[in-house]
Scaffold this active site. Structure first.
Site, mmCIF file in Angstrom:
data_model
loop_
_atom_site.group_PDB
_atom_site.id
_atom_site.type_symbol
_atom_site.label_atom_id
_atom_site.label_comp_id
_atom_site.label_asym_id
_atom_site.label_seq_id
_atom_site.Cartn_x
_atom_site.Cartn_y
_atom_site.Cartn_z
ATOM 1 N N ASP A 187 -21.482 -29.671 -50.731
ATOM 2 C CA ASP A 187 -20.127 -29.062 -50.008
ATOM 3 C C ASP A 187 -19.372 -28.471 -50.927
ATOM 4 O O ASP A 187 -18.473 -27.685 -50.947
ATOM 5 C CB ASP A 187 -19.622 -30.332 -49.064
ATOM 6 C CG ASP A 187 -20.763 -30.647 -48.227
ATOM 7 O OD1 ASP A 187 -21.024 -30.134 -47.334
ATOM 8 O OD2 ASP A 187 -21.004 -31.685 -48.231
ATOM 9 N N HIS A 193 -20.303 -35.974 -44.625
ATOM 10 C CA HIS A 193 -21.176 -34.660 -44.685
ATOM 11 C C HIS A 193 -21.345 -34.097 -43.415
ATOM 12 O O HIS A 193 -22.586 -34.270 -42.867
ATOM 13 C CB HIS A 193 -22.237 -34.774 -45.649
ATOM 14 C CG HIS A 193 -23.092 -33.787 -45.791
ATOM 15 N ND1 HIS A 193 -22.852 -32.632 -46.176
ATOM 16 C CD2 HIS A 193 -24.321 -33.569 -45.104
ATOM 17 C CE1 HIS A 193 -23.787 -31.722 -45.924
ATOM 18 N NE2 HIS A 193 -24.689 -32.314 -45.132
HETATM 19 N N1 LIG Z 1 -26.496 -34.223 -47.751
HETATM 20 C C1 LIG Z 1 -27.038 -32.766 -47.579
HETATM 21 O O1 LIG Z 1 -25.775 -31.990 -48.485
HETATM 22 C C2 LIG Z 1 -28.095 -32.247 -47.107
HETATM 23 C C3 LIG Z 1 -28.241 -31.009 -47.206
HETATM 24 C C4 LIG Z 1 -29.649 -30.407 -46.697
HETATM 25 C C5 LIG Z 1 -30.302 -31.092 -46.104
HETATM 26 N N2 LIG Z 1 -29.889 -32.358 -45.999
HETATM 27 C C6 LIG Z 1 -30.971 -33.529 -45.183
HETATM 28 O O2 LIG Z 1 -31.912 -33.842 -46.096
HETATM 29 C C7 LIG Z 1 -33.011 -34.155 -45.229
HETATM 30 C C8 LIG Z 1 -34.373 -33.581 -45.858
HETATM 31 O O3 LIG Z 1 -34.455 -32.104 -45.471
HETATM 32 P P1 LIG Z 1 -35.799 -31.118 -45.530
HETATM 33 O O4 LIG Z 1 -35.330 -29.933 -45.573
HETATM 34 O O5 LIG Z 1 -36.370 -31.860 -46.990
HETATM 35 O O6 LIG Z 1 -36.524 -32.042 -44.528
HETATM 36 P P2 LIG Z 1 -38.136 -31.818 -44.327
HETATM 37 O O7 LIG Z 1 -38.197 -32.322 -42.901
HETATM 38 O O8 LIG Z 1 -38.639 -30.591 -45.081
HETATM 39 O O9 LIG Z 1 -38.817 -32.996 -45.318
HETATM 40 C C9 LIG Z 1 -38.561 -34.497 -44.743
HETATM 41 C C10 LIG Z 1 -39.401 -35.172 -45.374
HETATM 42 O O10 LIG Z 1 -39.521 -36.668 -45.213
HETATM 43 C C11 LIG Z 1 -40.463 -37.191 -45.002
HETATM 44 N N3 LIG Z 1 -40.167 -38.457 -44.514
HETATM 45 C C12 LIG Z 1 -39.790 -38.770 -43.152
HETATM 46 N N4 LIG Z 1 -39.585 -40.282 -42.834
HETATM 47 C C13 LIG Z 1 -40.081 -40.734 -44.122
HETATM 48 C C14 LIG Z 1 -39.778 -42.118 -44.300
HETATM 49 N N5 LIG Z 1 -39.471 -43.110 -43.605
HETATM 50 N N6 LIG Z 1 -40.160 -42.199 -45.748
HETATM 51 C C15 LIG Z 1 -40.394 -41.192 -46.681
HETATM 52 N N7 LIG Z 1 -40.584 -40.237 -46.244
HETATM 53 C C16 LIG Z 1 -40.202 -39.813 -44.809
HETATM 54 C C17 LIG Z 1 -41.075 -36.469 -44.075
HETATM 55 O O11 LIG Z 1 -42.652 -36.639 -43.920
HETATM 56 C C18 LIG Z 1 -40.834 -35.029 -44.829
HETATM 57 O O12 LIG Z 1 -42.078 -34.607 -45.774
HETATM 58 C C19 LIG Z 1 -32.570 -33.844 -43.764
HETATM 59 O O13 LIG Z 1 -32.163 -35.239 -43.084
HETATM 60 C C20 LIG Z 1 -31.544 -32.845 -44.128
HETATM 61 O O14 LIG Z 1 -30.689 -32.812 -42.776
HETATM 62 C C21 LIG Z 1 -28.925 -33.040 -46.132
HETATM 63 O O1 LIG Z 2 -29.462 -30.325 -42.637
HETATM 64 C C1 LIG Z 2 -28.383 -30.277 -42.052
HETATM 65 O O2 LIG Z 2 -28.061 -30.270 -41.019
HETATM 66 C C2 LIG Z 2 -27.500 -29.172 -43.020
HETATM 67 C C3 LIG Z 2 -27.384 -29.850 -44.084
HETATM 68 O O3 LIG Z 2 -26.820 -31.031 -44.228
HETATM 69 C C4 LIG Z 2 -26.375 -28.657 -45.168
HETATM 70 O O4 LIG Z 2 -25.426 -29.241 -45.257
HETATM 71 O O5 LIG Z 2 -27.148 -27.860 -45.587
#
Ligand SMILES: NC(=O)c1ccc[n+]([C@@H]2O[C@H](COP(=O)([O-])OP(=O)(O)OC[C@H]3O[C@@H](n4cnc5c(N)ncnc54)[C@H](O)[C@@H]3O)[C@@H](O)[C@H]2O)c1
Ligand SMILES: O=C(O)C[C@H](O)C(=O)O
Length: 329
Positions: A160, A188
């Protein structure tokens, strides 16, 4: 190079953020170009094979700093001796899922992982929670790790922060490197508050340079706060490379320090500063030095900012109360 490798654990290693993150860690961008690393990849059993494939590719990069890769579906193994833990894997919200269901499903992930960190990690462990809802997942993990100092649990709002820097730089026709002292407050989520009142662009106060409250309220804040949703809409998947980049930035800044005359934003356990209830994991302006961070104190919070900080903190309080009533903290 004789330095002892730093153990870096990444959960959700086979996911899309994991794929954008691991190669950068292994190449030295997380901790520094002279710091060897050992990777521990934690996945659910069904995704271990995919993580093994990523590990094969990591080997094929012949990164000089990469001193080993372990892959496991057991949190106790994954966090054994961990110095840095990036908690990326989380349960996404799926159709028909209520907010309470989402918090409960993630509690089932972050509570045991917090306990495994408590029982197995190195004394200097630093934790970054990326998986959403990041602040509350960090709260759950932290509550399950009573022997680990609370300030080691952080949640990611650096994405962000970076988004806000670019929007502001573009508005003022400046370079992003000229933007300093931006702050993301709160959660977030769409209630987050990107604050430019203390920010500087090329040495000028950003709010004065913009001088356009309508743009601030109706364009800048919603664009930053809803960027995650806009990316999901455009890509059909949530941000991955930019999220991985922000995770790298967050840990790199935590370990290596903020530049003089600047600060960053991190979701951290509140000490009550700026009226944010103690114990909530909320985003604050922080400076970092020698692997520690401090909240920037003494900022004047005007009415415009106060209302928005309070709204995001209210949402965090509600999430905390929900996970408390589910027995997760
Ligand atoms: N904070 C931020 O700014 C931000 C930004 C983008 C995404 N995210 C979040 O990050 C997370 C991951 O995103 P992504 O695009 O990589 O998702 P994704 O679905 O591609 O990958 C998630 C992975 O986590 C694994 N997983 C699920 N449960 C698990 C566990 N108990 N232990 C270990 N691994 C486990 C899944 O098998 C999968 O491979 C999501 O929650 C998304 O919303 C946060
Ligand atoms: O995975 C999401 O919900 C969005 C993500 O947290 C982002 O800010 O890009």
């Amino acid at each position: 190079m004789t330095r002892t490798p730093v153990n870096v654990t990444v959960t959700g290693a086979a996911g899309q953020i994991g794929y954008a993150l691991l190669f950068r860690i292994a190449s030295g961008q997380l901790l520094g170009a002279d710091v060897p690393v050992k990777l521990r990849l934690l996945e659910i059993p069904q995704a271990v094979k995919a993580a093994e494939g990523t590990a094969m590719e990591l080997d094929d990069c012949a990164f000089p700093l990469l001193r080993g890769i372990d892959i496991t579906d057991d949190p106790n193994v994954a966090f054994s001796g961990a110095n840095v833990a990036l908690l990326v894997g989380a349960r996404p919200r799926t159709k028909g899922m209520e907010r309470g269901d989402l918090l409960e499903a993630n509690g089932g992930i972050f509570k045991p992982q917090g306990k495994a960190i408590n029982d197995n990690a190195a004394d200097d462990i630093k934790v970054l929670v990326v998986g959403n809802p990041a602040n509350t997942n960090a709260l759950i993990a932290r509550a399950a790790a009573p022997d680990v100092p609370a300030d080691r649990f952080t949640a990611m709002t650096r994405l962000d922060h970076n988004r806000a820097a670019t929007q502001l730089a573009q508005k003022l026709g400046a370079g992003v490197e000229e933007v300093k002292k931006l702050t993301i407050w709160g959660n977030h989520s769409a209630t987050q508050y990107p604050d430019i009142f203390h920010a500087e662009v090329a040495g000028r106060n950003a709010a004065e340079a913009v001088n356009d409250e309508k743009w601030l309220a109706e364009e800048f804040i919603p664009t930053v706060a809803k960027r995650g949703a806009a990316i999901i809409e455009a890509r059909g998947a949530s941000s991955a490379a930019s999220a991985a980049n922000a995770a790298i930035d967050h840990v790199h800044t935590w370990v290596n320090g903020t530049a003089d005359g600047d600060w960053t934003s991190m979701g951290i356990v509140s000490d009550g500063s700026y009226g944010v209830p103690e114990g909530l994991i909320s985003s604050f302006p922080v400076t970092t030095k020698d692997g520690k961070y401090e909240i920037v104190q003494g900022l004047d919070i005007n009415e415009f900012s106060r209302t928005r900080i309070d709204a995001s903190v209210k949402e965090l309080t509600e999430e905390r109360d929900a996970v408390r009533s589910l027995g997760l903290i």
